[in-house]
Motif scaffolding. Structure first.
Motif, PDB file in Angstrom:
ATOM      1  N   VAL A 161       0.843  -1.199   0.000  1.00 31.64           N
ATOM      2  CA  VAL A 161       0.000   0.000   0.000  1.00 31.64           C
ATOM      3  C   VAL A 161       0.878   1.249   0.000  1.00 31.64           C
ATOM      4  CG1 VAL A 161      -1.979  -1.111   1.078  1.00 31.64           C
ATOM      5  CG2 VAL A 161      -0.252  -0.042   2.524  1.00 31.64           C
ATOM      6  N   HIS A 163      -0.736   4.620   0.207  1.00 38.40           N
ATOM      7  CA  HIS A 163      -1.458   5.815   0.645  1.00 38.40           C
ATOM      8  C   HIS A 163      -2.274   5.576   1.915  1.00 38.40           C
ATOM      9  CE1 HIS A 163      -0.294   7.760  -3.080  1.00 38.40           C
ATOM     10  NE2 HIS A 163      -0.717   6.693  -3.741  1.00 38.40           N
ATOM     11  N   ASP A 189      -5.247  -0.095  -1.529  1.00 45.82           N
ATOM     12  CA  ASP A 189      -5.398   1.336  -1.270  1.00 45.82           C
ATOM     13  C   ASP A 189      -6.836   1.778  -1.516  1.00 45.82           C
ATOM     14  OD1 ASP A 189      -2.909   2.592  -0.411  1.00 45.82           O
ATOM     15  OD2 ASP A 189      -2.075   1.997  -2.337  1.00 45.82           O
ATOM     16  N   PRO A 199      -6.847   8.831   2.888  1.00 47.38           N
ATOM     17  CA  PRO A 199      -5.552   8.535   2.279  1.00 47.38           C
ATOM     18  C   PRO A 199      -4.521   9.616   2.582  1.00 47.38           C
ATOM     19  CG  PRO A 199      -7.069   9.373   0.624  1.00 47.38           C
ATOM     20  CD  PRO A 199      -7.872   9.182   1.881  1.00 47.38           C
TER      21      PRO A 199
END
Length: 370
Positions: A161, A163, A189, A199
């Motif tokens: 991932v 974000h 994400d 995010p």
């Protein structure tokens, strides 16, 4: 100098060869709990340094309800660690323990306790998870995490991932909200956003210390990592249910797309009520090949070994023969706790049922079990 735009990064990578690694102690602010109150309580017990455990293949402590680690690797040296640095590391581990303690004190689940403890470590730039994650070879950040519940073997994980502020929370959502165990890359994400997690940009993870480490690695200079990169937690709650959680930024200068053991159930994380909750840290490829945490459980369930002997066999006797080192925090339903490691050191701490809080950061507090 803080370099953020990605278009600037690659020329710097090609030319930087002489920057040095520096430990930066950054003021940290604890993420609030669900009710908006800090996870750490001012009235919580003070962290204590603990003497090194005696003997080998024996438990480090008993009546433990929660333990955390901040990575295995090169141990901190008393001669080279300032009082400010020592305090920063101990405080980081202690805050994580207190965050988990707050959950357990309210009769919360062990799963919630390990998530909250790991959240604190993910938000602390001293550790390589979340804020302060290391850089990949292309100067990005790719984070991994997993969580497992011992009562029913439910598990969730995310890998790669880019974000997510707190990957361990995304992993818990995978466990609770989907029929899957592991989501990776853009799909992970996107799922986190769909579940309401705000995010962050890649700049969020940036720290000068990790940038300097990447520059040094690009210049083919050895990088003396304080830890190998992982944070984790294990806990047992009032119902005797075990849980484990692990989160990491990976390895400095790793290939883009590389995934280590942290999001792999049975390698970096495992929990089963009848045996153990375990969170590992070290050279991920070796922990995957050796199925490290699941093997500890299997040695207990099928081999009749106790927690300390099973953990010692895997971490000190088996994994080094595969060419890697590291450590594990392991806890059973009775509160028996052990933290064997073949690496020089492992930052970790634990909390006992009566409220005693212990942190271990120096090599003489936690010598390698070899």
């Amino acid at each position: 100098m803080r370099i953020r735009p990605r278009s600037w990064l690659f020329p710097a990578l090609a030319t930087a060869t002489t920057l040095t690694v520096a430990l930066v102690v950054v003021p940290r602010q604890l993420a609030p709990d669900d009710d908006g109150t800090p996870a750490a309580s001012a009235a919580a017990p003070a962290a204590q340094a603990a003497p090194a455990p005696a003997g080998k293949a024996k438990p480090d402590a008993r009546d433990v309800v929660l333990a955390v680690h901040g990575g295995a690797g090169t141990a901190l040296s008393r001669d080279e660690t300032s009082p400010e640095q020592e305090k920063a590391y101990r405080d980081g581990l202690a805050r994580a323990l207190r965050a988990g303690k707050k959950v357990l004190d309210k009769d919360g689940t062990s799963t919630r306790a390990v998530e909250k403890a790991v959240n604190v470590l993910e938000d602390d730039p001293l550790f390589n998870a979340g804020k302060g994650a290391v850089f990949t070879a292309d100067a990005g950040h790719e984070l991994d995490a997993s969580i497992m519940r011992g009562s029913d073997l439910a598990a969730g994980a995310v890998a790669g991932v880019k974000h997510v502020r707190n990957p361990i929370t995304a992993a818990r959502l995978v466990m609770d909200k989907t029929k899957h165990v592991l989501l990776a890359g853009q799909g992970a994400d996107d799922f986190a956003v769909q579940q309401g997690l705000k995010p962050v940009t890649q700049d969020y993870y940036w720290t000068q210390r990790r940038w300097d480490e990447l520059m040094k690695a690009k210049g083919h200079q050895p990088v003396k990592d304080t830890t190998k990169g992982t944070v984790g937690a294990v806990a047992v709650d009032g119902k005797k249910d075990l849980s484990a959680a692990t989160s990491t930024g990976g390895l400095t200068n790793k290939m883009a797309g590389r995934v280590g053991d942290s999001p792999v159930i049975g390698a970096g994380t495992y929990a089963k009520n009848s045996t153990v909750a375990a969170s590992a840290t070290g050279q991920g490829e070796v922990f995957i090949r050796g199925a490290a945490t699941a093997t500890i459980s299997n040695l207990m369930e099928f081999g009749g070994k106790d927690l300390a002997k099973a953990s010692y066999e895997v971490l000190v006797e088996r994994l080094p023969t595969l060419g890697g080192d590291g450590g594990v925090i392991a806890l059973d339903g009775k509160g028996t706790f052990d933290a064997p490691h073949s690496s020089e050191g492992m930052l970790h701490g634990y909390l006992t049922r009566d409220g005693k809080l212990v942190t271990k950061i120096f090599k003489d507090e936690s010598p390698p079990n070899s």
